[in-house]
Design a protein around this motif. Sequence first.
Motif, PDB file in Angstrom:
ATOM      1  N   ASP A   1       0.830  -1.202   0.000  1.00  0.00           N
ATOM      2  CA  ASP A   1       0.000   0.000   0.000  1.00  0.00           C
ATOM      3  C   ASP A   1       0.869   1.258   0.000  1.00  0.00           C
ATOM      4  O   ASP A   1       0.608   2.214  -0.735  1.00  0.00           O
ATOM      5  N   LEU A   2       1.883   1.238   0.837  1.00  0.00           N
ATOM      6  CA  LEU A   2       2.764   2.404   0.924  1.00  0.00           C
ATOM      7  C   LEU A   2       3.431   2.682  -0.412  1.00  0.00           C
ATOM      8  O   LEU A   2       3.438   3.807  -0.909  1.00  0.00           O
ATOM      9  N   VAL A   3       3.999   1.641  -1.003  1.00  0.00           N
ATOM     10  CA  VAL A   3       4.699   1.816  -2.270  1.00  0.00           C
ATOM     11  C   VAL A   3       3.730   2.218  -3.372  1.00  0.00           C
ATOM     12  O   VAL A   3       4.025   3.107  -4.183  1.00  0.00           O
ATOM     13  N   THR A   4       2.587   1.573  -3.383  1.00  0.00           N
ATOM     14  CA  THR A   4       1.608   1.885  -4.420  1.00  0.00           C
ATOM     15  C   THR A   4       1.176   3.344  -4.340  1.00  0.00           C
ATOM     16  O   THR A   4       0.922   3.989  -5.356  1.00  0.00           O
ATOM     17  N   GLY A   5       1.108   3.852  -3.116  1.00  0.00           N
ATOM     18  CA  GLY A   5       0.731   5.245  -2.951  1.00  0.00           C
ATOM     19  C   GLY A   5       1.718   6.180  -3.615  1.00  0.00           C
ATOM     20  O   GLY A   5       1.355   7.239  -4.131  1.00  0.00           O
ATOM     21  N   LEU A   6       2.994   5.797  -3.619  1.00  0.00           N
ATOM     22  CA  LEU A   6       4.027   6.654  -4.192  1.00  0.00           C
ATOM     23  C   LEU A   6       4.299   6.353  -5.662  1.00  0.00           C
ATOM     24  O   LEU A   6       4.748   7.221  -6.404  1.00  0.00           O
ATOM     25  N   MET A   7       4.039   5.108  -6.055  1.00  0.00           N
ATOM     26  CA  MET A   7       4.312   4.717  -7.432  1.00  0.00           C
ATOM     27  C   MET A   7       3.034   4.165  -8.046  1.00  0.00           C
ATOM     28  O   MET A   7       2.927   2.965  -8.265  1.00  0.00           O
ATOM     29  N   PRO A   8       2.076   5.043  -8.344  1.00  0.00           N
ATOM     30  CA  PRO A   8       0.796   4.570  -8.856  1.00  0.00           C
ATOM     31  C   PRO A   8       1.019   3.897 -10.190  1.00  0.00           C
ATOM     32  O   PRO A   8       1.836   4.341 -10.996  1.00  0.00           O
ATOM     33  N   GLN A   9       0.284   2.865 -10.373  1.00  0.00           N
ATOM     34  CA  GLN A   9       0.343   2.045 -11.600  1.00  0.00           C
ATOM     35  C   GLN A   9       1.470   2.454 -12.519  1.00  0.00           C
ATOM     36  O   GLN A   9       1.338   2.766 -13.644  1.00  0.00           O
TER      37      GLN A   9
END
Lengths: 197, 197
Positions: free
Chosen positions: A189-197
């Motif tokens: 979740d954390l990473v996805t928040g910073l690196m969206p799709q």
Amino acid sequence: MTEPERLRADAVRNRAAILRATEDLLTRHHPQQISMEQVAAAAGVGKGTVFHRFGSRYGLMRALIQERAQDLEIAITTGPPPLGQGAPPRTRLLAFLTAMVELVARNKGLLAALGPAAPVTAAPEQEPRETHPVYRSWHGHISQLVHQQRPDLDADMLAHVLLATLHSEPILNALERGYANRLDRTLRDLVTGLMPQ
Amino acid sequence: MTEPERLRADAVRNRAAILRATEDLLTRHHPQQISMEQVAAAAGVGKGTVFHRFGSRYGLMRALIQERAQDLEIAITTGPPPLGQGAPPRTRLLAFLTAMVELVARNKGLLAALGPAAPVTAAPEQEPRETHPVYRSWHGHISQLVHQQRPDLDADMLAHVLLATLHSEPILNALERGYANRLDRTLRDLVTGLMPQ
DNA sequence: GACATTACTGGACCGGCGGTCCAGTTGTCG
DNA sequence: CGACAACTGGACCGCCGGTCCAGTAATGTC
């Protein structure tokens, strides 16, 4: 990667016995409360042998971790995607974090052995304190992947923050109780928040 | 909040001297390499006095941290926004993280004193190992704020991850070198990614 | 102000641990 | 098979966290 370092037959045998005994003890006790004498006794050797081979408590832990982390190391440098090269940075990062969490969870308390992550010898101060090779490798990998997709971020610090997770007592507790998936999910979740799709 | 616990005049004096001496030593040495005898000597008292007052090494560190964290504690429970109640969760969380980083940075290595974050006594295993009051408080605060805005997330685990930052040797090193703003920035980025505007 | 009470003090002491040392042993190689 | 070096392991060292208790000095009472 590792020099063979020709050892005598009995030395090889004892080295393996010591590592196995240490690992075994670590599943039952916290790293700080395992004495080198216990390790030696459990391995069926004398204390002198342990120190002759590993130099110090830190050297022992370091060798143990290095051995367990070897497979992951190979997977990210020469293995197939998504861990290895070929996939986009975001995918590789997520795969790496998952593998890392799983590795740590499987070797309960192993990373805790990194404890202070450096030997706590009487530091003459000022020197930056040697960092553990495995830590350096993981940090380099993470920060590189982050930088590839988000060069605007402080990839260096971000990698430290993500890795810090593994040094937290409460989180290691959670891992021992089988919550590896929760941690994995949270990191994703954390990473996805910073690196969206 | 704290019971007065009427102490004799000299006891109060010595208690303060011991805490001050400990803090002083912590700015120059890593927590693990400060001996209780050193603390006693630096404070100008006998070792027995230190143990009589604080019970153990852990008790001493705990008392020290608690004292330093008191102001922040008050600010978030009864102070004005954005730290205290009144501001939206996201704003409060960002403000809290900033304050937390600043607190840790100012008291170099103070949090490192939490070390294993719990006494490393020979744990009879299974017991969840007492958590430090300050840690519990901070964790509760963070997870509550996260939950208010993103009830779909694993606020509990996320709070642990954010706090883990403070137990990382490399990050504490960075803080000592004055990179508090970089850490603050990175934590803000992480939180902002999950709690957009 | 004197006295009894009791909390506080501090240094001697204990058990244990990380690490060193070295005399004896045993694999290795010519 | 012999010599040499590497390995082994247990005695030993210094240090440290924590305990103990006899001495000391605040405190409350009259």
